[in-house]
Each structure stands twice: as C-alpha cells, then as structure tokens.
Write a protein that holds these residues in place. Structure first.
Motif, PDB file in Angstrom:
ATOM      1  N   GLN A 219      48.140  52.142  47.599  1.00  0.00           N
ATOM      2  CA  GLN A 219      46.927  52.759  47.077  1.00  0.00           C
ATOM      3  C   GLN A 219      46.014  51.647  46.599  1.00  0.00           C
ATOM      4  OE1 GLN A 219      49.195  55.323  44.272  1.00  0.00           O
ATOM      5  NE2 GLN A 219      47.815  56.951  44.955  1.00  0.00           N
ATOM      6  N   GLN A 220      44.727  51.868  46.717  1.00  0.00           N
ATOM      7  CA  GLN A 220      43.778  50.865  46.268  1.00  0.00           C
ATOM      8  C   GLN A 220      42.697  51.500  45.406  1.00  0.00           C
ATOM      9  OE1 GLN A 220      41.855  49.015  49.606  1.00  0.00           O
ATOM     10  NE2 GLN A 220      41.429  50.956  50.634  1.00  0.00           N
ATOM     11  N   CYS A 221      42.158  50.699  44.507  1.00  0.00           N
ATOM     12  CA  CYS A 221      41.111  51.178  43.602  1.00  0.00           C
ATOM     13  C   CYS A 221      39.751  50.722  44.114  1.00  0.00           C
ATOM     14  CB  CYS A 221      41.354  50.647  42.191  1.00  0.00           C
ATOM     15  SG  CYS A 221      40.034  51.091  41.031  1.00  0.00           S
ATOM     16  N   PRO A 222      38.845  51.651  44.358  1.00  0.00           N
ATOM     17  CA  PRO A 222      37.508  51.268  44.814  1.00  0.00           C
ATOM     18  C   PRO A 222      36.678  50.613  43.714  1.00  0.00           C
ATOM     19  CG  PRO A 222      37.595  53.622  44.415  1.00  0.00           C
ATOM     20  CD  PRO A 222      38.993  53.119  44.248  1.00  0.00           C
ATOM     21  N   GLY A 223      37.135  50.754  42.468  1.00  0.00           N
ATOM     22  CA  GLY A 223      36.388  50.182  41.354  1.00  0.00           C
ATOM     23  C   GLY A 223      36.717  48.721  41.116  1.00  0.00           C
ATOM     24  N   CYS A 224      37.984  48.452  40.778  1.00  0.00           N
ATOM     25  CA  CYS A 224      38.377  47.079  40.433  1.00  0.00           C
ATOM     26  C   CYS A 224      39.131  46.371  41.551  1.00  0.00           C
ATOM     27  CB  CYS A 224      39.217  47.084  39.166  1.00  0.00           C
ATOM     28  SG  CYS A 224      40.811  47.936  39.331  1.00  0.00           S
ATOM     29  N   GLN A 225      39.334  47.064  42.672  1.00  0.00           N
ATOM     30  CA  GLN A 225      39.959  46.493  43.876  1.00  0.00           C
ATOM     31  C   GLN A 225      41.457  46.195  43.721  1.00  0.00           C
ATOM     32  OE1 GLN A 225      38.001  46.401  46.681  1.00  0.00           O
ATOM     33  NE2 GLN A 225      36.564  47.368  45.250  1.00  0.00           N
ATOM     34  N   ARG A 226      42.075  46.700  42.669  1.00  0.00           N
ATOM     35  CA  ARG A 226      43.511  46.506  42.536  1.00  0.00           C
ATOM     36  C   ARG A 226      44.256  47.313  43.594  1.00  0.00           C
ATOM     37  NH1 ARG A 226      41.756  45.731  37.322  1.00  0.00           N
ATOM     38  NH2 ARG A 226      42.899  44.207  36.045  1.00  0.00           N
ATOM     39  N   VAL A 227      45.445  46.816  43.942  1.00  0.00           N
ATOM     40  CA  VAL A 227      46.299  47.483  44.930  1.00  0.00           C
ATOM     41  C   VAL A 227      47.600  47.877  44.243  1.00  0.00           C
ATOM     42  CG1 VAL A 227      47.535  47.253  47.111  1.00  0.00           C
ATOM     43  CG2 VAL A 227      45.293  46.169  46.820  1.00  0.00           C
ATOM     44  N   PHE A 228      48.095  49.069  44.536  1.00  0.00           N
ATOM     45  CA  PHE A 228      49.327  49.578  43.935  1.00  0.00           C
ATOM     46  C   PHE A 228      50.301  49.969  45.038  1.00  0.00           C
ATOM     47  CE2 PHE A 228      45.797  50.372  41.096  1.00  0.00           C
ATOM     48  CZ  PHE A 228      46.269  49.979  39.856  1.00  0.00           C
ATOM     49  N   TRP A 229      51.584  49.759  44.747  1.00  0.00           N
ATOM     50  CA  TRP A 229      52.629  50.158  45.677  1.00  0.00           C
ATOM     51  C   TRP A 229      53.860  50.576  44.879  1.00  0.00           C
ATOM     52  CZ3 TRP A 229      50.862  45.264  44.835  1.00  0.00           C
ATOM     53  CH2 TRP A 229      51.779  44.324  44.340  1.00  0.00           C
ATOM     54  N   PRO A 230      54.781  51.344  45.469  1.00  0.00           N
ATOM     55  CA  PRO A 230      55.922  51.906  44.713  1.00  0.00           C
ATOM     56  C   PRO A 230      57.026  50.886  44.455  1.00  0.00           C
ATOM     57  CG  PRO A 230      56.008  52.653  46.978  1.00  0.00           C
ATOM     58  CD  PRO A 230      54.701  51.919  46.833  1.00  0.00           C
ATOM     59  N   GLY A 231      56.786  50.017  43.489  1.00  0.00           N
ATOM     60  CA  GLY A 231      57.798  49.044  43.098  1.00  0.00           C
ATOM     61  C   GLY A 231      58.578  49.489  41.878  1.00  0.00           C
ATOM     62  N   THR A 232      59.151  48.521  41.156  1.00  0.00           N
ATOM     63  CA  THR A 232      59.976  48.821  39.983  1.00  0.00           C
ATOM     64  C   THR A 232      59.173  49.524  38.897  1.00  0.00           C
ATOM     65  OG1 THR A 232      61.328  46.869  40.439  1.00  0.00           O
ATOM     66  CG2 THR A 232      61.500  47.831  38.244  1.00  0.00           C
ATOM     67  N   HIS A 233      57.946  49.086  38.674  1.00  0.00           N
ATOM     68  CA  HIS A 233      57.099  49.710  37.658  1.00  0.00           C
ATOM     69  C   HIS A 233      56.832  51.175  38.023  1.00  0.00           C
ATOM     70  CE1 HIS A 233      54.055  50.023  34.540  1.00  0.00           C
ATOM     71  NE2 HIS A 233      53.198  50.489  35.433  1.00  0.00           N
ATOM     72  N   HIS A 234      56.609  51.425  39.289  1.00  0.00           N
ATOM     73  CA  HIS A 234      56.371  52.790  39.768  1.00  0.00           C
ATOM     74  C   HIS A 234      57.594  53.666  39.486  1.00  0.00           C
ATOM     75  CE1 HIS A 234      56.049  56.094  42.687  1.00  0.00           C
ATOM     76  NE2 HIS A 234      54.755  55.860  42.718  1.00  0.00           N
ATOM     77  N   GLU A 235      58.774  53.118  39.695  1.00  0.00           N
ATOM     78  CA  GLU A 235      60.000  53.884  39.434  1.00  0.00           C
ATOM     79  C   GLU A 235      60.132  54.234  37.960  1.00  0.00           C
ATOM     80  OE1 GLU A 235      63.211  51.578  40.929  1.00  0.00           O
ATOM     81  OE2 GLU A 235      62.542  51.679  43.026  1.00  0.00           O
ATOM     82  N   ARG A 236      59.808  53.291  37.080  1.00  0.00           N
ATOM     83  CA  ARG A 236      59.873  53.563  35.634  1.00  0.00           C
ATOM     84  C   ARG A 236      58.890  54.658  35.255  1.00  0.00           C
ATOM     85  NH1 ARG A 236      60.102  47.812  35.067  1.00  0.00           N
ATOM     86  NH2 ARG A 236      57.908  47.790  34.428  1.00  0.00           N
ATOM     87  N   MET A 237      57.710  54.594  35.817  1.00  0.00           N
ATOM     88  CA  MET A 237      56.714  55.606  35.518  1.00  0.00           C
ATOM     89  C   MET A 237      57.128  56.976  36.067  1.00  0.00           C
ATOM     90  SD  MET A 237      54.375  54.181  33.666  1.00  0.00           S
ATOM     91  CE  MET A 237      55.793  53.354  32.935  1.00  0.00           C
ATOM     92  N   GLN A 238      57.750  56.980  37.237  1.00  0.00           N
ATOM     93  CA  GLN A 238      58.221  58.240  37.806  1.00  0.00           C
ATOM     94  C   GLN A 238      59.294  58.863  36.923  1.00  0.00           C
ATOM     95  OE1 GLN A 238      56.951  59.756  40.802  1.00  0.00           O
ATOM     96  NE2 GLN A 238      57.987  61.421  39.719  1.00  0.00           N
ATOM     97  N   ASN A 239      60.157  58.027  36.355  1.00  0.00           N
ATOM     98  CA  ASN A 239      61.179  58.522  35.428  1.00  0.00           C
ATOM     99  C   ASN A 239      60.534  59.140  34.194  1.00  0.00           C
ATOM    100  OD1 ASN A 239      63.297  57.699  37.076  1.00  0.00           O
ATOM    101  ND2 ASN A 239      63.495  55.708  36.072  1.00  0.00           N
ATOM    102  N   LEU A 240      59.437  58.531  33.713  1.00  0.00           N
ATOM    103  CA  LEU A 240      58.737  59.078  32.561  1.00  0.00           C
ATOM    104  C   LEU A 240      58.129  60.436  32.895  1.00  0.00           C
ATOM    105  CD1 LEU A 240      57.582  58.864  29.710  1.00  0.00           C
ATOM    106  CD2 LEU A 240      55.710  57.496  30.637  1.00  0.00           C
ATOM    107  N   VAL A 241      57.557  60.562  34.086  1.00  0.00           N
ATOM    108  CA  VAL A 241      56.993  61.839  34.523  1.00  0.00           C
ATOM    109  C   VAL A 241      58.067  62.918  34.543  1.00  0.00           C
ATOM    110  CG1 VAL A 241      55.978  63.069  36.479  1.00  0.00           C
ATOM    111  CG2 VAL A 241      55.100  60.828  35.829  1.00  0.00           C
ATOM    112  N   GLU A 242      59.225  62.590  35.093  1.00  0.00           N
ATOM    113  CA  GLU A 242      60.311  63.575  35.155  1.00  0.00           C
ATOM    114  C   GLU A 242      60.791  63.944  33.762  1.00  0.00           C
ATOM    115  OE1 GLU A 242      61.220  65.209  37.828  1.00  0.00           O
ATOM    116  OE2 GLU A 242      59.593  64.092  38.796  1.00  0.00           O
ATOM    117  N   THR A 243      60.830  62.977  32.849  1.00  0.00           N
ATOM    118  CA  THR A 243      61.223  63.266  31.464  1.00  0.00           C
ATOM    119  C   THR A 243      60.246  64.247  30.826  1.00  0.00           C
ATOM    120  OG1 THR A 243      62.267  61.100  31.193  1.00  0.00           O
ATOM    121  CG2 THR A 243      61.604  62.262  29.184  1.00  0.00           C
TER     122      THR A 243
END
Length: 252
Positions: A219-243
């Motif tokens: 995924q990419q941000c049209p504003g600040c041009q950052r790029v995101f992908w499902p790495g370790t941080h994504h997994e931690r955040m997904q666990n928080l969502v499920e919690t």
C-alpha cells in the motif's frame, strides 16, 4: 442570611472528575449567582462533552437551564445503563466518527489511523485551534486537558482516563462503538491520508532491498509517499485489532 443550596448527584463515569467524597452519592452545593446547569456541572468537575442527560427534579433539561435554589440535579454520562430514556443534552455519535487529538496523544492518533479512522494530530496544535477544528469539522476531540475539553465551542469530546496509548485505544473504541466501523490498514498512520494499493514494480526503489522479493502486496500513501507492507509490525497491529474485536464481543 441562609445560604442558597441545591442537591447534586453525579452518576457513572462522570464521578472520575469529582472529589472522592462526592462520588456516587447526592451532595449539597451552595449556589453562587444563577449559573446555567452546564456551568454548574463543569464547576464541579465533569466536562460538558461527556454529559448526556441532565435532570432537574426528575425532568430533563438542556445545558442553558438555570440552576435554582432547592432543586435536585442528576447528571449522567453517555452509555450509562442507569440513565433514564429521556431527552439528551449530549449529541448522537456520528455514523463514522472523525477525531482530533491534542499534542500529548500522538501514539493514540497512530492507533486510530491504523484502524482506519480519520484522525488529525500535530505536535504543535494550540488549544484554540483544537477546539475550533473540533467544532467546525464535527470531530471528536480527545484530550487529557480538561480546560480544552470545557471550551464552549467543543461539542464532541472525551477525556481518556488511561495513560497508556493501547489502553486509551480500548477506551475510545468502547466509548464510540468503533469495532464495527474499523477499516484496518486503510489509512496512513503517519499523515492520515487514505492508502491505495500498489504493485511491487510501483514501489521498487522505495522499500528496502529484498522486500519486493518477499512480498507481493503493498500500500502506498499519496500524501507522504510512504509504502506499507505486511511485515512484523503489521502482524502486531492485526493482533491488536483482533483483541479489540474480542473485547467488544465479550462486552456487547
């Protein structure tokens, strides 16, 4: 000359803002002048955006109602099961709440954006700017500064009780019923812009070497041009969502 008195009882979570000896029970208050019930309530501690129902002698009134000697006032917060089903002074929760946070809640802003909520935050926002934007854009103001929350132009607002950002997130999700509205990983956690999907070819050269070989979804941000992908941080955040979803199921 006898003092002019009335009786007040603060209910539910609003007791977090009053003196310990006054919590959960009726107490006598000496009237000074002829204040509105809004001003009276805030002089006792609770900020008006957290007040949902005000009764005077058992009848619902608005914030502008004048407090009078010899009356009895009951003050209820939002989502209090003991509150009577009468006319409310508190506004309804927006279908898709948008937020604005004060300077001390930066990490909470990242969590809310991660869940997909439109969340404004800057590390240099002035109090008057926060209050004005909250009012003009109908955003929920989240702040641990009671002075800001009590500004007259603030309509939607909440004071997180916890100091840990993850615990604050649980509070806000519960207060505004956000679980069913969550759209995780749809918004940039850095600048708040909605994200768009991207191919490995589109992000080549913008991610660390080897990432495009290990991942195919970006995924990419049209504003600040950052790029995101499902790495370790994504997994931690997904666990928080499920919690959060499990907590909602356990506390319907």
């Amino acid at each position: 000359m006898s003092s002019r008195q009335l009786t007040v009882r603060i209910h539910g979570a609003l007791n977090d803002f009053v003196a310990p000896e006054r919590r959960g029970q009726a107490f006598t208050h000496v009237l000074q002048g002829s204040p509105s019930v809004k001003d009276l309530i805030e002089s006792l501690g609770p900020p008006h955006p957290e007040v949902d129902v005000v009764l005077v002698d058992g009848e619902p009134v608005g914030f502008a109602h004048r407090a009078e000697e010899g009356t009895s006032i009951d003050v209820y917060p939002a989502s209090d099961p003991s509150a009577p089903q009468v006319a409310r002074v508190g506004p309804p929760i927006p279908e898709m709440p948008r937020f604005i946070l004060d300077v001390g809640l930066g990490r909470l802003s990242g969590f809310l954006r991660m869940l997909g909520f439109d969340t404004l935050w800057r590390n240099d926002s002035a109090d008057d700017q926060l209050a004005r934007l909250s009012h003009d854009e109908e955003r929920v103001l989240l702040t641990r500064d009671l002075g800001v929350l009590k500004r007259s132009e603030v309509v939607l607002g909440y004071f997180p009780r916890e100091t840990d950002p993850a615990h604050q997130l649980v509070e806000v999700v519960r207060r505004y019923g956000l679980t069913s509205r969550m759209r995780p990983f749809s918004r940039c956690i850095a600048c708040n812009a909605p994200l768009s999907t991207a191919t490995p070819e589109e992000v080549q050269g913008r991610v660390p070497e080897g990432v495009t070989q290990r991942h195919s979804r970006f995924q990419q941000c049209p504003g600040c041009q950052r790029v995101f992908w499902p790495g370790t941080h994504h997994e931690r955040m997904q666990n928080l969502v499920e919690t959060l979803r499990k907590l909602e199921a356990a506390n319907p």
